[in-house]
Write an enzyme that holds these catalytic residues in place. Structure first.
Site, mmCIF file in Angstrom:
data_model
loop_
_atom_site.group_PDB
_atom_site.id
_atom_site.type_symbol
_atom_site.label_atom_id
_atom_site.label_comp_id
_atom_site.label_asym_id
_atom_site.label_seq_id
_atom_site.Cartn_x
_atom_site.Cartn_y
_atom_site.Cartn_z
ATOM 1 N N LYS A 14 0.833 -1.205 0.000
ATOM 2 C CA LYS A 14 0.000 0.000 0.000
ATOM 3 C C LYS A 14 0.872 1.261 0.000
ATOM 4 O O LYS A 14 0.667 2.175 -0.803
ATOM 5 C CB LYS A 14 -0.920 0.018 1.239
ATOM 6 C CG LYS A 14 -1.790 -1.218 1.368
ATOM 7 C CD LYS A 14 -2.656 -1.177 2.616
ATOM 8 C CE LYS A 14 -1.921 -1.222 3.935
ATOM 9 N NZ LYS A 14 -1.236 -2.502 4.227
ATOM 10 N N ARG A 87 -9.760 0.586 8.703
ATOM 11 C CA ARG A 87 -9.358 -0.775 9.052
ATOM 12 C C ARG A 87 -10.447 -1.511 9.803
ATOM 13 O O ARG A 87 -10.258 -2.671 10.152
ATOM 14 C CB ARG A 87 -8.122 -0.710 9.963
ATOM 15 C CG ARG A 87 -6.816 -0.890 9.226
ATOM 16 C CD ARG A 87 -5.729 -0.681 10.251
ATOM 17 N NE ARG A 87 -4.564 -1.441 9.982
ATOM 18 C CZ ARG A 87 -3.465 -0.948 9.412
ATOM 19 N NH1 ARG A 87 -3.439 0.294 8.980
ATOM 20 N NH2 ARG A 87 -2.410 -1.695 9.255
ATOM 21 N N ARG A 126 11.948 -5.400 4.682
ATOM 22 C CA ARG A 126 11.653 -3.979 4.453
ATOM 23 C C ARG A 126 12.526 -3.051 5.285
ATOM 24 O O ARG A 126 12.812 -3.294 6.435
ATOM 25 C CB ARG A 126 10.195 -3.701 4.818
ATOM 26 C CG ARG A 126 9.905 -2.188 4.824
ATOM 27 C CD ARG A 126 8.478 -1.847 4.943
ATOM 28 N NE ARG A 126 7.831 -2.438 6.096
ATOM 29 C CZ ARG A 126 6.523 -2.374 6.281
ATOM 30 N NH1 ARG A 126 5.752 -1.768 5.409
ATOM 31 N NH2 ARG A 126 5.993 -2.929 7.350
ATOM 32 N N ARG A 160 11.275 -1.083 11.007
ATOM 33 C CA ARG A 160 10.199 -0.784 11.951
ATOM 34 C C ARG A 160 10.177 -1.761 13.117
ATOM 35 O O ARG A 160 10.453 -2.946 12.956
ATOM 36 C CB ARG A 160 8.853 -0.836 11.222
ATOM 37 C CG ARG A 160 8.517 0.490 10.598
ATOM 38 C CD ARG A 160 7.317 0.441 9.687
ATOM 39 N NE ARG A 160 6.179 -0.321 10.148
ATOM 40 C CZ ARG A 160 5.046 -0.435 9.454
ATOM 41 N NH1 ARG A 160 4.937 0.195 8.289
ATOM 42 N NH2 ARG A 160 4.047 -1.154 9.912
ATOM 43 N N ARG A 171 -0.644 -8.845 13.449
ATOM 44 C CA ARG A 171 -1.170 -7.875 12.472
ATOM 45 C C ARG A 171 -2.032 -8.584 11.427
ATOM 46 O O ARG A 171 -3.066 -8.061 11.000
ATOM 47 C CB ARG A 171 -0.015 -7.125 11.793
ATOM 48 C CG ARG A 171 0.608 -6.063 12.696
ATOM 49 C CD ARG A 171 2.022 -5.730 12.325
ATOM 50 N NE ARG A 171 2.169 -5.034 11.082
ATOM 51 C CZ ARG A 171 3.337 -4.900 10.444
ATOM 52 N NH1 ARG A 171 4.439 -5.424 10.964
ATOM 53 N NH2 ARG A 171 3.406 -4.253 9.316
#
Ligand code: AP5
Length: 218
Positions: A14, A87, A126, A160, A171
């Protein structure tokens, strides 16, 4: 200009696609994840409250995120990419109300379809630029020069706190329980478009562009 939602599980891409749309179409990215991370570093009470919730991979309260988006929409403008919001069904209802109050409408909800196996790989590889927010991946999108952001030249490259296996499991659970019902919600509203999020980044961008160019005339 179009107002769109990018919908998908953690790591679906996203943020990556949102940044391209900002650059290529002048849209405005509203990422609740980025706003919440900024609140954490600003040392506010809200930032302290949400830090533990985010690190554990759980959702922050509807009240907080609806408040953040409401503040942004109250500033005016149009052409928003909602990235990571809504969400929950309550957030989706609230977004509809906020847009209606601002005299705007939602043009398209783009669901990025991926599988869980790819998500683990994407999240574990990431890193992002702490200065400009560009998103990278160890294997699929490394920096051109090691340790230096291609976009702004900063060497402040970060991983992160919630990008670990345990938090990702939580998550994903939150996504399937609370966010995936939005697929039916927006399908029913005639706003849902699905793209193959497993394709190469450029190919995903082309699919998103096709949706947006079609949705303009809708
Ligand atoms: P948030 O920051 O929104 O995180 P997320 O939804 O978990 O999504 P990510 O940012 O992890 O993934 P992404 O889909 O943007 O993927 P990306 O482009 O980076 O939320 C974090 C937390 O904040 C939540 O857990 C919650 O606690 C809280 N929160 C936020 N919003 C909330 C809300 N509305 N309500 C309640 N709580 C909220 O890509 C991932 C990696 O894959 C990158 O390395 C990228 O380079 C790579 N990649 C991307 N596309 C491709 C591709 N096509 N092929 C190969 N690699 C790719």
């Amino acid at each position: 200009m179009a107002n769109i939602i990018l919908l998908g599980p953690p790591g679906a891409g996203k943020g990556t696609q949102a940044r391209r749309l900002v650059e290529e179409r002048g849209l405005v990215q509203l990422s609740t994840g980025d706003m919440l991370r900024a609140a954490q570093t600003s040392g506010t009470e809200m930032g302290r409250k949400v830090a533990a919730v985010m690190a554990a991979g759980q959702l922050v309260t509807d009240e907080i995120v609806i408040g953040l988006i409401g503040e942004k929409l109250a500033e005016g403008g149009s052409g928003f990419i909602f990235d990571g919001f809504p969400r929950t069904l309550a957030q989706a209802d609230a977004l509809g109300d906020l847009l209606a109050r601002a005299g705007q409408r939602l043009d398209a909800v783009i669901e990025m379809q991926v599988d869980d196996e790819a998500l683990v790989d994407r999240i574990s590889g990431r890193f992002t630029c702490g200065n400009c927010g560009e998103v990278y991946h160890d294997r699929t999108k490394p920096t051109a020069a090691p340790g230096v952001c291609d976009v702004c030249g900063s060497s402040d490259l970060r991983r992160r706190a919630d990008d670990n296996a345990e938090s990702l499991r939580q998550r994903l659970m939150e996504y399937y329980k609370k966010t995936s019902p939005l697929i039916g919600y927006y399908h029913h509203a005639g706003k849902l478009f699905s793209v193959d999020g497993l394709a190469e980044i450029d190919d995903v961008a082309k699919s998103v562009a096709r949706v947006l160019d079609g949705a303009k005339g809708a």
